[in-house]
Design an enzyme around this catalytic site. Structure first.
Site, short mmCIF file in Angstrom:
data_model
loop_
_atom_site.label_atom_id
_atom_site.label_comp_id
_atom_site.label_asym_id
_atom_site.label_seq_id
_atom_site.Cartn_x
_atom_site.Cartn_y
_atom_site.Cartn_z
N VAL A 1 1.63 -67.99 7.92
CA VAL A 1 2.80 -67.52 7.22
C VAL A 1 3.75 -66.89 7.85
O VAL A 1 4.94 -66.42 7.64
CB VAL A 1 2.34 -66.17 6.45
CG1 VAL A 1 1.20 -66.87 5.49
CG2 VAL A 1 1.52 -65.08 7.31
N GLY A 2 3.56 -66.92 9.30
CA GLY A 2 4.96 -66.48 10.08
C GLY A 2 4.63 -66.81 11.64
O GLY A 2 3.76 -67.17 12.01
N LYS A 3 5.64 -66.40 12.17
CA LYS A 3 5.61 -66.59 13.78
C LYS A 3 6.43 -65.55 14.12
O LYS A 3 7.51 -65.44 14.27
CB LYS A 3 5.84 -68.04 14.03
CG LYS A 3 5.59 -68.58 15.40
CD LYS A 3 5.91 -69.97 15.77
CE LYS A 3 5.59 -70.14 17.30
NZ LYS A 3 6.15 -71.29 17.98
N GLY A 4 5.86 -64.79 15.41
CA GLY A 4 6.68 -63.89 15.98
C GLY A 4 6.85 -64.18 17.58
O GLY A 4 6.55 -65.74 17.83
N SER A 5 7.02 -63.59 18.38
CA SER A 5 7.52 -63.75 19.69
C SER A 5 6.16 -64.15 20.62
O SER A 5 6.29 -65.20 21.35
CB SER A 5 7.98 -62.68 20.34
OG SER A 5 8.98 -61.77 19.65
N PHE A 6 4.99 -63.40 20.28
CA PHE A 6 3.82 -63.78 21.11
C PHE A 6 2.68 -64.35 20.19
O PHE A 6 1.48 -64.41 20.55
CB PHE A 6 3.49 -62.43 21.89
CG PHE A 6 4.65 -61.67 21.92
CD1 PHE A 6 5.54 -62.22 23.16
CD2 PHE A 6 4.78 -60.36 21.43
CE1 PHE A 6 6.60 -61.17 23.32
CE2 PHE A 6 5.78 -59.55 21.76
CZ PHE A 6 6.54 -60.19 22.69
N SER A 7 3.25 -64.50 19.12
CA SER A 7 1.99 -64.79 17.99
C SER A 7 2.20 -65.80 16.91
O SER A 7 3.25 -65.61 16.50
CB SER A 7 1.38 -63.60 17.70
OG SER A 7 2.23 -62.72 16.87
N LYS B 1 -3.14 -62.44 13.12
CA LYS B 1 -2.52 -62.51 13.95
C LYS B 1 -3.12 -63.02 15.37
O LYS B 1 -3.79 -62.35 15.97
CB LYS B 1 -1.90 -61.29 14.29
CG LYS B 1 -0.42 -61.30 14.94
CD LYS B 1 0.28 -60.07 14.73
CE LYS B 1 1.76 -59.94 15.17
NZ LYS B 1 2.30 -58.54 15.06
N ASP C 1 9.73 -50.98 17.72
CA ASP C 1 10.10 -52.07 17.22
C ASP C 1 10.38 -51.95 15.87
O ASP C 1 10.12 -52.78 15.09
CB ASP C 1 9.09 -53.02 17.80
CG ASP C 1 9.80 -54.51 17.72
OD1 ASP C 1 11.01 -54.40 17.78
OD2 ASP C 1 9.21 -55.74 17.54
N1 LIG Z 1 0.21 -58.77 7.29
C1 LIG Z 1 1.08 -59.65 7.17
N2 LIG Z 1 1.07 -60.12 6.00
C2 LIG Z 1 1.93 -61.03 5.59
N3 LIG Z 1 2.70 -61.58 6.41
C3 LIG Z 1 2.85 -61.08 7.62
C4 LIG Z 1 1.75 -60.21 8.04
N4 LIG Z 1 2.08 -59.73 9.50
C5 LIG Z 1 3.11 -60.59 9.92
N5 LIG Z 1 3.59 -61.44 8.66
C6 LIG Z 1 4.64 -62.54 8.70
O1 LIG Z 1 4.66 -63.13 10.07
C7 LIG Z 1 5.87 -62.92 10.70
C8 LIG Z 1 5.77 -62.90 12.12
O2 LIG Z 1 4.97 -61.66 12.42
P1 LIG Z 1 4.94 -60.97 13.56
O3 LIG Z 1 4.66 -59.63 13.69
O4 LIG Z 1 3.87 -62.02 14.69
O5 LIG Z 1 6.13 -61.47 14.45
P2 LIG Z 1 7.51 -60.14 14.24
O6 LIG Z 1 7.27 -58.81 14.50
O7 LIG Z 1 8.24 -60.92 13.04
O8 LIG Z 1 8.25 -60.84 15.59
P3 LIG Z 1 8.04 -60.10 16.79
O9 LIG Z 1 6.59 -60.49 17.27
O10 LIG Z 1 8.85 -61.05 17.44
O11 LIG Z 1 8.42 -59.06 16.81
C9 LIG Z 1 6.48 -61.86 10.12
O12 LIG Z 1 7.93 -61.94 9.99
C10 LIG Z 1 5.91 -61.63 8.63
O13 LIG Z 1 7.05 -62.46 7.73
#
Ligand SMILES: Nc1ncnc2c1ncn2[C@@H]1O[C@H](COP(=O)(O)OP(=O)(O)OP(=O)(O)O)[C@@H](O)[C@H]1O
Length: 901
Positions: A513-519, A535, A636
């Site tokens: 459902v999503g992708k962040g910097s490290f995960s 995550k 953050d």
């Molecule tokens: N608990 C959750 N329920 C639904 N979607 C989620 C949840 N957590 C994260 N996501 C989705 O995953 C995306 C990536 O989340 P993640 O926390 O890994 O990265 P980020 O915070 O967006 O970026 P970074 O890790 O670079 O700060 C989010 O933007 C969100 O859309």
């Protein structure tokens, strides 16, 4: 009764033999008392007075003070004496080494130094000086002559050796006469010239004395028996008494009669006598007293006394052992301390106790000072304790059963003493107690204030505040606080990798459902049907290294519980795998709504919804700062970390990057700057000054983002930095210019103006000048109330449930386990969008990820067209204004900025 023999001792051979026997048998032990020889001696006469005493340190050395310079100057300072006596202008002592007399001072009748001995090898046990003569009682003879006593005298009309039948215990010299006390029948006798005194013929017959003391023209003795009364005699005494009484009637002299009190000791002056009272140890004097005389000290206990002509002196019975004198003509300078008695080598006899006041006044081994015990207690008193070898007998009035005036007065004296004690001590004691209590109060208050100051943001232990499940708002509508018991129970659940793999369907792309910097974030459904977000960290080689920190941090984070925080449910740590399990947020992130596709989502977020989200996010952050214990700094805050749950409530996410921060925002943590570009507190990245105010800054950026619909950094605009763009406009009152064009501006801009102003305050350069999150929350709540049509901003803040009740404001999501919502489909696109955000290091989330990797994974080449241009564009003005406020950045700080952004 007694027969006095006068003859010269010529049988030196026999004498020598007897003395030898005395020494061999140690017959010192047979000596009873030491008569009038004492540890102190007083000289008087036309050349002045002198007080001599044996030193109190037990050295047996003599010290003399007074006005008779002949005595003072010739005092033998290194000669040890057993005891002392003194007459008119001279002092004599019994030498310790040979038991012979040694005299100093001036006297035309007595040879100074050792007076010429009457026989070879004679030793004396006692000396006694009259006005102009000195007599010595030889040590007792042994064998056939054991009942014979020898007394040698030197001086005016006296130089002769006397032999007396009977064992003499002590001698005492008067003006021109001497007296002796027989040890067996306790009778007394006198010899010499009695022309002016009449003491020889006047000796009382059949009276047994314990002690005698001759004065100038009289003799006084303490009668043996319970009463221990004093009896004085001498024809001159009587005649002088008559004369004195006649003179007293004319007011010229005073006369006191001999007291009836039991006495311990007695001494005689020229026309007076003094004694130490048995019970009180106070001194009392009687006889003639010239009108310039001072009175003996009252209420002062004395050990030893001695008399001169018109004065007497004594040794005070306390630790000081200081001398004291009274009468007329006594020496004004006195030694500091003197021995309370003469030292003797045998144990104290019955009726005597050993003086011991901490230190012994006798240095020679086995020697001691023996002091006389008080007599039997008088009828109205009772014996509190008996005379022992170590302590005097103690007599006391039975105050509870007083029948005599004396007893009453003494008891009242005791009472008065007690009263006096209390009158003096009570205020001191009360003062001390009051002081102590005040001190305790002050210390307690200080401690309480200190602890409250330290924990002013810490309210971990608040009991009784229950959460409304899922709504998470306290019933009182006030601040959200964790339930301690619940927190204790709540712990991060440990999941197995297989469990999570199954839940997410094998971490497939479909479940992502999503992708962040490290995960990467996956949607999963646990066995019990709970929908979760998993995550999964990007793998890193040194992952294991931080296992312990990972655990500790997770344990702490899992205890945080708030309706507007994305709660961590558990984790998995197997091999190199690190997975975090969160509640699943069905409606994605605020970032997706504001900046994602489809664009319609943006307009769906009307002003009320946007401000509601802002208030809820503010509450979540406020909880982290003010109610989590220890306080948590998120580090953050950004729109992609504000997630929207199925009831459209905002949840602050990703506080995995948070550090457990100081309670006091003025004590910053020295950590490497971490966060997302555009949201990052300039004070923090410039000075590494991390406080809760860093989150306030990021939140200010978020508010501007909510108001304008712009990204924090958006390079398609001339002014890409939202703060640099919006703040000047807001300050110049052009609020409309910053509002999101996707929404119609409300008719009344007041609420949004207020929010814009709050945002401006939040993004101030100096953290100290920014408001705290609780103030921000309050301001936003009021603005929300205003926005929703409340007439006055002074209206009390409405309970969150009423204002923000999800059922009234949002459509409830139908099923927890429903598949991806319409929003979810946009997440992939959103992820790309998010990559325009630049991240600084975060060790807590997944510490092994290097900063270069992070930049790589989160920043595409296309996003940063020209790093130099973008750097200048992004930071030029911001840094300039920061430098204006807090000075220029150091080369290292520039390096850091260049390296990380
Ligand atoms: N608990 C959750 N329920 C639904 N979607 C989620 C949840 N957590 C994260 N996501 C989705 O995953 C995306 C990536 O989340 P993640 O926390 O890994 O990265 P980020 O915070 O967006 O970026 P970074 O890790 O670079 O700060 C989010 O933007 C969100 O859309």
């Amino acid at each position: 009764m007694m027969k006095i023999l006068r003859c010269l001792v010529e049988d030196l051979t026999l004498q020598t033999l007897l003395l030898l026997v005395v020494v061999l048998l140690g017959l010192n032990g047979l000596v009873i008392g030491l008569g009038s020889m004492s540890s102190i001696a007083i000289s008087y006469g036309e050349y002045g007075s002198a007080f001599c005493g044996l030193k109190s340190d037990g050295s047996h050395l003599v010290t003399c003070y007074g006005s008779n310079s002949a005595i003072i100057d010739s005092t033998p300072s290194r000669v040890q004496f057993t005891g002392l006596t003194a007459g008119n202008g001279f002092v004599c002592g019994l030498l310790m080494n040979n038991s012979r007399p040694f005299c100093w001072g001036t006297s035309s009748f007595i040879a100074m130094g050792v007076p010429a001995p009457m026989a070879k090898f004679v030793e004396f046990m006692e000396l006694s000086a009259g006005d102009h003569h000195l007599c010595g009682l030889r040590k007792p003879l042994m064998g056939k002559q054991r009942d014979t006593s020898l007394v040698d005298c030197w001086g005016y009309n006296m130089t002769k050796s006397h032999v007396f039948e009977g064992q003499i215990q002590s001698i005492s010299a008067g003006s021109e006469f001497n007296c002796g006390l027989f040890s067996q029948n306790r009778s007394t006798f006198c010899w010499g010239d009695e022309t002016s005194s009449g003491v020889i013929t006047g000796v009382p017959k059949h009276v047994r004395f314990r002690k005698i003391s001759a004065g100038g023209y009289h003799v006084c003795g303490i009668i043996e028996g319970i009463d221990s009364n004093v009896l004085c005699w001498g024809t001159s005494w009587e005649s002088q008494e008559e004369i004195a009484m006649a003179l007293a009637r004319q007011g010229q002299v005073n006369v006191d009669l001999a007291p009836l009190d039991p006495m311990l000791s007695v001494v005689g002056g020229r026309f007076h006598a003094c004694g130490i009272k048995s019970y009180s140890h106070e001194v009392v004097c009687w006889g003639f007293r010239v009108d310039t005389s001072t009175q003996p000290p009252k209420g002062v206990r004395l050990y030893e006394i001695a008399s001169g002509d018109y004065f007497s002196c004594g040794v005070v019975a306390d630790r000081s052992l200081s001398p004291v004198c009274w009468g007329a003509g006594f020496p004004t300078s006195l030694p500091l301390a003197v021995s309370p008695g003469v030292c003797r080598s045998n144990t104290c006899d019955n009726g005597f106790y050993e003086y011991n006041n901490g230190t012994s006044p006798c240095k020679s081994p086995g020697s001691r000072v023996c002091l006389p015990c008080s007599n039997e207690c008088p009828p109205q008193m009772y014996r509190k304790s008996e005379c022992t070898k170590d302590a005097d007998r103690v007599c006391e009035y039975n105050c509870s059963n007083c029948t005599s005036i004396e007893c009453s007065s003494n008891c009242s004296y005791t009472d008065k003493k007690t009263e006096r004690f209390w009158s003096l001590q009570l205020p001191v004691i009360v003062g001390e107690i009051v002081f102590g209590v005040l001190l305790v109060i002050v210390v307690s208050i200080t401690a309480i204030f200190y602890v409250r100051y330290k924990l002013r943001n810490c309210k971990c232990a608040t009991k009784g505040v229950k959460f409304m499940k899922n709504s998470g708002f306290p019933k009182d509508g006030g601040k959200v606080q964790p339930d301690l018991d619940e927190l204790k129970i709540r712990r991060a659940q440990v999941f197995s990798y297989n469990e999570l793999e199954t839940a997410t369907g094998g971490f497939t792309e479909e479940s992502q459902v999503g992708k962040g910097s490290f995960s990467c974030v996956f949607k999963g459904i646990l066995k019990d049907g709970v929908v979760v977000a998993v995550k999964r960290a990007l793998l890193s080689p040194d992952m294991k290294k931080h296992s312990m920190e990972f655990h500790n941090e997770l344990d702490l984070l899992s205890r945080l519980n708030h309706a507007h925080l994305l709660n961590l449910l558990g984790y998995c740590e197997e091999g190199e795998q690190r997975l975090l399990v969160y509640e699943f947020m069905a409606n994605g992130s605020l970032h997706q709504h504001l900046h994602g596709n489809p664009k319609a989502l943006k307009s769906q977020l009307d002003w009320v919804k946007r401000v509601t989200i802002a208030v809820q996010a503010a509450r979540g952050i406020e909880y982290l700062h003010g109610y989590a214990c220890p306080p948590v700094i998120h580090r953050d805050i950004k729109s992609s970390n504000i997630l929207i749950d199925e009831e459209h409530n905002a949840r602050v996410a990703d506080f995995g990057l948070s550090l457990l921060g100081p309670a006091n925002s003025s004590s910053p943590l020295a950590e490497l700057p971490a966060g997302t570009l555009g949201y990052l507190d300039p004070e923090y990245y410039r000075l590494h000054y991390l406080t809760t105010k860093s989150d306030v800054y990021s939140f200010g950026v978020l508010l501007l983002e909510i108001l304008s619909g712009r990204k924090a950094i958006d390079m398609q605009f001339e002014e890409g930095n939202i703060v640099e763009w919006a703040v000047p406009l807001i300050k110049s009152g052009e609020i409309q210019a910053i509002l999101d064009p996707a929404l119609t501006a409300p008719s009344d801009l007041e609420a949004l103006k207020r929010i814009a102003n709050v945002a401006c305050k939040c993004v101030r350069m100096r953290g100290k000048e920014r408001p705290s999150m609780d103030k921000v929350t309050t301001a936003l709540e009021r603005a929300l109330a205003l926005l929703m049509g409340s007439p006055s901003n002074d209206q009390p803040i409405l309970p969150t449930e009423v204002v923000l009740g999800s059922s009234r404001m949002h459509k409830k999501s139908s099923q927890r386990s429903s598949n991806r919502s319409e929003l979810e489909g946009d997440v992939a696109a959103e992820t790309e969008d998010q990559r325009t955000e630049f991240r600084a290091p975060s060790w807590i989330t997944f510490p092994s990820v290097a900063s270069s990797q992070r930049r790589k994974s989160s920043v595409s080449e296309a996003d940063v067209v020209d790093p130099k241009v973008s750097e200048n564009k992004l930071f030029g003005d911001g840094l300039r204004s920061l430098e204006e406020e807090i000075g220029p950045a150091s080369p290292q700080q520039h390096m850091f900025l260049q390296h990380n952004f």
